[in-house]
Scaffold this motif. Structure first.
Motif, PDB file in Angstrom:
ATOM      1  N   LEU A  51       0.900  -1.183   0.072  1.00  0.00           N
ATOM      2  CA  LEU A  51       0.012   0.191  -0.160  1.00  0.00           C
ATOM      3  C   LEU A  51       1.077   1.481  -0.201  1.00  0.00           C
ATOM      4  O   LEU A  51       0.478   2.231  -0.639  1.00  0.00           O
ATOM      5  CB  LEU A  51      -0.929   0.218   1.269  1.00  0.00           C
ATOM      6  CG  LEU A  51      -2.068  -1.127   1.489  1.00  0.00           C
ATOM      7  CD1 LEU A  51      -2.734  -1.042   2.527  1.00  0.00           C
ATOM      8  CD2 LEU A  51      -2.711  -1.100   0.022  1.00  0.00           C
ATOM      9  N   TRP A  52       1.870   1.177   0.523  1.00  0.00           N
ATOM     10  CA  TRP A  52       2.991   2.244   0.685  1.00  0.00           C
ATOM     11  C   TRP A  52       3.526   2.634  -0.671  1.00  0.00           C
ATOM     12  O   TRP A  52       3.616   3.907  -1.248  1.00  0.00           O
ATOM     13  CB  TRP A  52       3.948   2.282   1.656  1.00  0.00           C
ATOM     14  CG  TRP A  52       5.049   3.426   1.876  1.00  0.00           C
ATOM     15  CD1 TRP A  52       4.586   4.585   2.149  1.00  0.00           C
ATOM     16  CD2 TRP A  52       6.273   3.113   1.570  1.00  0.00           C
ATOM     17  NE1 TRP A  52       5.846   5.333   2.213  1.00  0.00           N
ATOM     18  CE2 TRP A  52       7.062   4.534   1.752  1.00  0.00           C
ATOM     19  CE3 TRP A  52       7.196   2.048   1.111  1.00  0.00           C
ATOM     20  CZ2 TRP A  52       8.048   4.733   1.680  1.00  0.00           C
ATOM     21  CZ3 TRP A  52       8.621   2.353   1.262  1.00  0.00           C
ATOM     22  CH2 TRP A  52       9.166   3.734   1.297  1.00  0.00           C
ATOM     23  N   THR A  54       1.996   1.663  -3.643  1.00  0.00           N
ATOM     24  CA  THR A  54       1.463   1.978  -4.488  1.00  0.00           C
ATOM     25  C   THR A  54       0.349   3.401  -4.338  1.00  0.00           C
ATOM     26  O   THR A  54      -0.074   4.003  -5.203  1.00  0.00           O
ATOM     27  CB  THR A  54       0.492   0.785  -4.882  1.00  0.00           C
ATOM     28  OG1 THR A  54      -0.475   0.503  -3.404  1.00  0.00           O
ATOM     29  CG2 THR A  54       1.000  -0.213  -5.265  1.00  0.00           C
ATOM     30  N   LEU A  55       0.285   3.386  -3.011  1.00  0.00           N
ATOM     31  CA  LEU A  55      -0.656   4.664  -2.636  1.00  0.00           C
ATOM     32  C   LEU A  55      -0.063   5.670  -1.855  1.00  0.00           C
ATOM     33  O   LEU A  55      -0.606   6.659  -1.621  1.00  0.00           O
ATOM     34  CB  LEU A  55      -1.959   4.128  -1.945  1.00  0.00           C
ATOM     35  CG  LEU A  55      -2.769   2.977  -2.612  1.00  0.00           C
ATOM     36  CD1 LEU A  55      -4.020   2.645  -1.680  1.00  0.00           C
ATOM     37  CD2 LEU A  55      -3.479   3.589  -4.039  1.00  0.00           C
ATOM     38  N   GLN A  57       0.550   5.378   1.211  1.00  0.00           N
ATOM     39  CA  GLN A  57      -0.058   5.269   2.636  1.00  0.00           C
ATOM     40  C   GLN A  57       0.223   3.845   3.110  1.00  0.00           C
ATOM     41  O   GLN A  57      -0.591   2.987   2.187  1.00  0.00           O
ATOM     42  CB  GLN A  57      -1.414   5.905   2.901  1.00  0.00           C
ATOM     43  CG  GLN A  57      -1.779   7.385   2.395  1.00  0.00           C
ATOM     44  CD  GLN A  57      -0.785   8.408   3.617  1.00  0.00           C
ATOM     45  OE1 GLN A  57      -0.617   8.063   4.412  1.00  0.00           O
ATOM     46  NE2 GLN A  57      -0.972   9.589   3.168  1.00  0.00           N
ATOM     47  N   VAL A 186     -14.755   4.867  -0.536  1.00  0.00           N
ATOM     48  CA  VAL A 186     -13.747   5.510  -1.498  1.00  0.00           C
ATOM     49  C   VAL A 186     -14.588   6.413  -2.180  1.00  0.00           C
ATOM     50  O   VAL A 186     -14.014   7.659  -2.570  1.00  0.00           O
ATOM     51  CB  VAL A 186     -12.941   4.515  -2.170  1.00  0.00           C
ATOM     52  CG1 VAL A 186     -12.112   5.098  -3.291  1.00  0.00           C
ATOM     53  CG2 VAL A 186     -12.019   3.811  -1.170  1.00  0.00           C
ATOM     54  N   LEU A 193     -11.544   9.424  -7.287  1.00  0.00           N
ATOM     55  CA  LEU A 193     -10.128   8.517  -6.880  1.00  0.00           C
ATOM     56  C   LEU A 193      -9.971   7.480  -7.735  1.00  0.00           C
ATOM     57  O   LEU A 193      -9.005   7.120  -8.102  1.00  0.00           O
ATOM     58  CB  LEU A 193     -10.459   8.431  -5.420  1.00  0.00           C
ATOM     59  CG  LEU A 193     -10.344   9.311  -4.332  1.00  0.00           C
ATOM     60  CD1 LEU A 193     -10.930   8.778  -3.020  1.00  0.00           C
ATOM     61  CD2 LEU A 193      -8.827   9.789  -4.305  1.00  0.00           C
ATOM     62  N   HIS A 197      -6.853   7.480  -9.424  1.00  0.00           N
ATOM     63  CA  HIS A 197      -5.672   6.701  -8.848  1.00  0.00           C
ATOM     64  C   HIS A 197      -6.010   5.294  -9.146  1.00  0.00           C
ATOM     65  O   HIS A 197      -6.727   4.614  -8.628  1.00  0.00           O
ATOM     66  CB  HIS A 197      -5.317   6.816  -7.352  1.00  0.00           C
ATOM     67  CG  HIS A 197      -5.017   8.174  -6.825  1.00  0.00           C
ATOM     68  ND1 HIS A 197      -3.507   8.577  -6.965  1.00  0.00           N
ATOM     69  CD2 HIS A 197      -5.605   9.033  -6.153  1.00  0.00           C
ATOM     70  CE1 HIS A 197      -3.704   9.665  -6.476  1.00  0.00           C
ATOM     71  NE2 HIS A 197      -4.887  10.080  -6.114  1.00  0.00           N
ATOM     72  N   SER A 199      -4.489   2.514  -9.627  1.00  0.00           N
ATOM     73  CA  SER A 199      -3.973   1.295  -8.788  1.00  0.00           C
ATOM     74  C   SER A 199      -4.668   1.227  -7.389  1.00  0.00           C
ATOM     75  O   SER A 199      -4.846   0.168  -6.911  1.00  0.00           O
ATOM     76  CB  SER A 199      -2.688   1.846  -8.190  1.00  0.00           C
ATOM     77  OG  SER A 199      -2.407   3.037  -7.488  1.00  0.00           O
ATOM     78  N   LEU A 200      -5.642   2.348  -7.307  1.00  0.00           N
ATOM     79  CA  LEU A 200      -6.554   2.266  -5.965  1.00  0.00           C
ATOM     80  C   LEU A 200      -7.551   0.884  -6.028  1.00  0.00           C
ATOM     81  O   LEU A 200      -7.599   0.253  -5.017  1.00  0.00           O
ATOM     82  CB  LEU A 200      -7.056   3.294  -5.560  1.00  0.00           C
ATOM     83  CG  LEU A 200      -8.047   3.525  -4.401  1.00  0.00           C
ATOM     84  CD1 LEU A 200      -7.307   3.270  -3.273  1.00  0.00           C
ATOM     85  CD2 LEU A 200      -8.795   4.791  -4.160  1.00  0.00           C
ATOM     86  N   THR A 203      -5.755  -2.258  -5.478  1.00  0.00           N
ATOM     87  CA  THR A 203      -5.230  -2.452  -4.083  1.00  0.00           C
ATOM     88  C   THR A 203      -6.395  -2.731  -3.009  1.00  0.00           C
ATOM     89  O   THR A 203      -5.797  -2.872  -1.991  1.00  0.00           O
ATOM     90  CB  THR A 203      -4.434  -1.273  -3.723  1.00  0.00           C
ATOM     91  OG1 THR A 203      -4.808   0.110  -3.877  1.00  0.00           O
ATOM     92  CG2 THR A 203      -3.049  -1.448  -4.743  1.00  0.00           C
TER      93      THR A 203
END
Length: 317
Positions: A51-52, A54-55, A57, A186, A193, A197, A199-200, A203
């Motif tokens: 997560l870090w 790709t996002l 965070q 989300v 979003l 993003h 990728s969100l 993920t």
């Protein structure tokens, strides 16, 4: 490559086979609870890193209270109860039969989805359940010296196997409910979003699984403390064979297996991917013979094949 999805799916089946065998070895060395505390802790670490990267965070962003509650419940049912039963089935009847009973998981998923979220329980699902149960019955039933039907496995091991499948099936439905809430959270936070993003959206399952791992880690750790076995965590680092088996189980199961299973459905139909990934009870026959000297019988092979056919009917009909 035209068959890349199918090849990935087969790779996942082999990966889950390796995870089952490594989990059996690790559980015998470390114990079920120590093994699972390590699994949950490392799964959390890997999820946070993903997560870090790709996002930006290292935690499940935008997940609301309902999403957290449903996913935590899924972790308690699927990881704590389900994996506790699964790993004990490995110790009682071996990973080969433990994986055979896991073919019941789609049946429990269909039943809980019918009860909890109103999904239709079709005739094809009932047929798939019947075929799966038939395959398991062929594998575990035999005749005693009086030619009466008898069970070839310890009752405790059978109950563990059924409990593992029930935990996975029930946990999966709870996960779906939680993931649906998470997706709504989300969208409510910012409808753009998913566009900004991309990728969100890929993920979200990993972020959801991270919440489930939190529940699993807390429950397994609490049980170790309450049962007075916390000292076994310190001792486990000196069991090199057990720790190596645990690492193999983590990488081949939650890390490689889950990741590539998500990739497989991007390249081929979900039904085909699910069927190929369900071949573990057949693939595991030879390795379990080599590693644990479990005999391979014609009846066992036929039962495993029929169970896999039953699983495939859930996805192909």
């Amino acid at each position: 490559m035209s068959y890349i999805g199918e090849l990935i799916s087969l790779g996942v089946a082999f990966s889950w086979t390796a995870a089952a065998l490594a989990s059996e070895v690790g559980s015998r060395h470390l114990g079920v609870f120590v093994m699972n505390v390590w699994r949950m802790a490392l799964a959390l670490l890997f999820s946070a890193l993903l997560l870090w990267l790709t996002l930006g965070q290292p935690y499940p962003v935008y997940a609301g209270t309902e999403a957290w509650l449903w996913l935590l419940a899924s972790g308690v049912v699927g990881y704590f109860f389900g994996d506790w039963c699964l790993f004990n089935s490995y110790l009682t009847i071996g990973s080969r039969f433990g994986q055979l009973f896991m073919t019941l998981a789609p049946m429990f998923t269909a039943l809980f989805a019918w009860v909890m979220i109103g999904q239709t329980l079709s005739w094809s699902a009932l047929l798939a359940m019947t075929v799966t149960l038939l395959g398991i019955a062929i594998s575990v039933l035999g005749r005693d010296e009086h030619h009466h039907v008898s069970v070839n496995l310890p009752l405790k091991g059978i109950l563990y196997g059924i409990g593992a499948a029930l935990g996975q099936g029930f946990g999966l439905v709870l996960s779906k409910i939680g993931l649906d809430h998470y997706t709504q959270d989300v969208a409510a936070a910012d409808s753009s979003l998913f566009t900004l993003h991309s990728s969100l959206q890929y993920t979200l399952p990993f972020a959801s699984n991270m919440i489930r791992c939190v529940a699993g880690l807390v429950c397994f750790s609490a049980w170790l403390v309450v049962s007075g076995q916390a000292g076994r965590m310190r001792q486990s680092v000196h069991d090199h064979k057990g720790m190596l088996a645990m690492l193999c189980a983590v990488f081949s199961g939650p890390f490689i297996g889950v990741g590539f299973s998500l990739m497989a459905v991007q390249y081929t139909a979900a039904g085909i991917a699910s069927t190929l990934m369900a071949l573990t009870p057949i693939i595991i026959l030879l390795p379990s013979r080599w590693l644990f000297h479990q005999p391979i019988t014609l009846k066992g092979v036929i039962g495993a094949v029929i169970s896999v056919i039953g699983v495939s009917l859930f996805f192909l009909l």
